[in-house]
Design a protein around this motif. Structure first.
Motif, PDB file in Angstrom:
ATOM      1  N   VAL A 193     -26.870  95.961  50.046  1.00 16.12           N
ATOM      2  CA  VAL A 193     -26.168  95.042  50.786  1.00 16.12           C
ATOM      3  C   VAL A 193     -25.763  95.609  52.088  1.00 16.12           C
ATOM      4  O   VAL A 193     -25.832  94.989  53.082  1.00 16.12           O
ATOM      5  CB  VAL A 193     -25.032  94.681  50.021  1.00 16.12           C
ATOM      6  CG1 VAL A 193     -23.985  95.160  49.814  1.00 16.12           C
ATOM      7  CG2 VAL A 193     -24.549  94.030  49.850  1.00 16.12           C
ATOM      8  N   GLY A 200     -31.706  89.471  49.188  1.00 14.61           N
ATOM      9  CA  GLY A 200     -31.139  89.174  50.489  1.00 14.61           C
ATOM     10  C   GLY A 200     -32.191  89.259  51.572  1.00 14.61           C
ATOM     11  O   GLY A 200     -33.147  90.023  51.463  1.00 14.61           O
ATOM     12  N   THR A 258     -27.630  86.656  60.896  1.00 14.59           N
ATOM     13  CA  THR A 258     -26.842  86.616  59.670  1.00 14.59           C
ATOM     14  C   THR A 258     -27.419  87.582  58.639  1.00 14.59           C
ATOM     15  O   THR A 258     -28.614  87.892  58.665  1.00 14.59           O
ATOM     16  CB  THR A 258     -26.816  85.200  59.056  1.00 14.59           C
ATOM     17  OG1 THR A 258     -28.155  84.805  58.747  1.00 14.59           O
ATOM     18  CG2 THR A 258     -26.199  84.205  60.016  1.00 14.59           C
ATOM     19  N   ASP A 278     -26.619  88.474  54.290  1.00  7.16           N
ATOM     20  CA  ASP A 278     -25.833  88.178  53.090  1.00  7.16           C
ATOM     21  C   ASP A 278     -26.645  88.705  51.907  1.00  7.16           C
ATOM     22  O   ASP A 278     -27.695  88.162  51.594  1.00  7.16           O
ATOM     23  CB  ASP A 278     -25.600  86.674  52.977  1.00  7.16           C
ATOM     24  CG  ASP A 278     -24.646  86.305  51.853  1.00  7.16           C
ATOM     25  OD1 ASP A 278     -24.449  87.129  50.944  1.00  7.16           O
ATOM     26  OD2 ASP A 278     -24.114  85.176  51.881  1.00  7.16           O
ATOM     27  N   THR A 318     -26.826  90.078  47.842  1.00  4.44           N
ATOM     28  CA  THR A 318     -26.222  90.072  46.514  1.00  4.44           C
ATOM     29  C   THR A 318     -26.881  91.130  45.641  1.00  4.44           C
ATOM     30  O   THR A 318     -28.114  91.221  45.592  1.00  4.44           O
ATOM     31  CB  THR A 318     -26.363  88.691  45.851  1.00  4.44           C
ATOM     32  OG1 THR A 318     -25.639  87.725  46.618  1.00  4.44           O
ATOM     33  CG2 THR A 318     -25.808  88.705  44.433  1.00  4.44           C
ATOM     34  N   ARG A 328     -21.444  91.419  46.178  1.00  4.27           N
ATOM     35  CA  ARG A 328     -21.982  90.768  47.380  1.00  4.27           C
ATOM     36  C   ARG A 328     -21.416  91.428  48.631  1.00  4.27           C
ATOM     37  O   ARG A 328     -20.232  91.775  48.681  1.00  4.27           O
ATOM     38  CB  ARG A 328     -21.611  89.289  47.366  1.00  4.27           C
ATOM     39  CG  ARG A 328     -22.192  88.457  48.510  1.00  4.27           C
ATOM     40  CD  ARG A 328     -21.717  87.029  48.372  1.00  4.27           C
ATOM     41  NE  ARG A 328     -22.265  86.168  49.425  1.00  4.27           N
ATOM     42  CZ  ARG A 328     -21.893  84.909  49.602  1.00  4.27           C
ATOM     43  NH1 ARG A 328     -20.990  84.369  48.797  1.00  4.27           N
ATOM     44  NH2 ARG A 328     -22.438  84.194  50.576  1.00  4.27           N
ATOM     45  N   VAL A 340     -21.309  90.861  52.887  1.00  2.00           N
ATOM     46  CA  VAL A 340     -21.573  89.982  54.022  1.00  2.00           C
ATOM     47  C   VAL A 340     -21.097  90.693  55.279  1.00  2.00           C
ATOM     48  O   VAL A 340     -19.912  91.023  55.414  1.00  2.00           O
ATOM     49  CB  VAL A 340     -20.838  88.637  53.879  1.00  2.00           C
ATOM     50  CG1 VAL A 340     -21.120  87.744  55.084  1.00  2.00           C
ATOM     51  CG2 VAL A 340     -21.262  87.933  52.591  1.00  2.00           C
ATOM     52  N   THR A 368     -19.754  91.329  58.951  1.00  2.00           N
ATOM     53  CA  THR A 368     -18.827  90.560  59.785  1.00  2.00           C
ATOM     54  C   THR A 368     -18.783  91.013  61.233  1.00  2.00           C
ATOM     55  O   THR A 368     -18.478  90.211  62.120  1.00  2.00           O
ATOM     56  CB  THR A 368     -17.399  90.630  59.200  1.00  2.00           C
ATOM     57  OG1 THR A 368     -16.998  92.008  59.100  1.00  2.00           O
ATOM     58  CG2 THR A 368     -17.337  89.976  57.821  1.00  2.00           C
ATOM     59  N   THR A 405     -12.394  91.094  47.241  1.00  2.00           N
ATOM     60  CA  THR A 405     -13.131  91.183  48.494  1.00  2.00           C
ATOM     61  C   THR A 405     -12.355  92.034  49.476  1.00  2.00           C
ATOM     62  O   THR A 405     -11.205  91.727  49.802  1.00  2.00           O
ATOM     63  CB  THR A 405     -13.379  89.786  49.089  1.00  2.00           C
ATOM     64  OG1 THR A 405     -14.131  88.996  48.159  1.00  2.00           O
ATOM     65  CG2 THR A 405     -14.151  89.885  50.399  1.00  2.00           C
TER      66      THR A 405
END
Length: 200
Positions: free
Chosen positions: A4, A60, A73, A75, A77, A112, A114, A116, A138
């Motif tokens: 990830v 991903g 983007t 993302d 998992t 997960r 993500v 930023t 998170t």
């Protein structure tokens, strides 16, 4: 904790304006080369040795916009149940990793990440920050990343990028505090990966 991390870091590098790469009109999907990706977590065991596990099951795709980096983007998992590799003949340790002492994969089978934000001064090295969700918690994670390669793959001509990333997390912040501090609470993350433009 995987992969990830790798995907987010690469997205930042490839979208950095100073890279000088050929721009695409729309975001382009990149996929992991799983035969050349290693995602590892390492810790101190009782002051006796450094031990590691690898995260091997992840899903991903990076969508990279080199003209407008903010449109990119990532993302990713991680499938944790059955997604660890700790070496041969380690069924007992794998069972413990899956138990509610640690990852509790019966209740939380995935993690997960993500991305930023990304900060860089030279487009080659920088810090990627993202949100890691694990055991229902998170929290932010930062990775130091280095772009090793970006361009046509020398063997197959596919547009490819390769990079290294590393960082440290405190596992008890996600409820993974079993045996701390005897087994170190700080976990070192290491990612080596290559990704190529996805086949249409």
């Amino acid at each position: 904790m995987k992969t990830v991390f790798a995907a987010a870091s690469l997205a930042a590098f490839l979208t950095a304006p100073m890279m000088g790469a050929t721009a695409f009109a729309e975001p382009v999907a990149y996929e992991f080369d799983r035969t050349h990706t290693a995602i590892r977590a390492t810790w101190d065991h009782l002051g006796m040795s450094r031990q590691s596990i690898y995260f091997t099951d992840y899903e991903g795709v990076l969508l990279l916009d080199l003209e407008e980096p903010e449109n990119s983007t990532v993302d990713v998992t991680f499938n944790l149940d059955g997604g660890f590799w700790v070496g041969a003949d380690q069924e007992g340790f794998e069972a413990h990793l899956n138990s509610d002492d640690l990852f509790n994969t019966a209740e939380y089978p995935t993690a997960r990440f993500v991305g930023t934000s990304f900060e860089t001064e030279d487009g080659q090295t920088g810090v990627m920050t993202g949100d890691l969700t694990l055991l229902g918690e998170t929290r932010p994670v930062s990775l130091n990343v280095t772009l090793n390669f970006s361009g046509p793959h020398p063997m197959n001509e596919r547009q490819t990028a390769g990079f290294s990333a590393s960082g440290t997390i405190v596992r008890s912040e996600w409820g993974l505090g079993y045996a701390a501090p005897f087994v170190s609470d700080e976990i070192e993350l290491s990612i080596e990966t290559e990704l190529s433009v996805a086949d249409e």
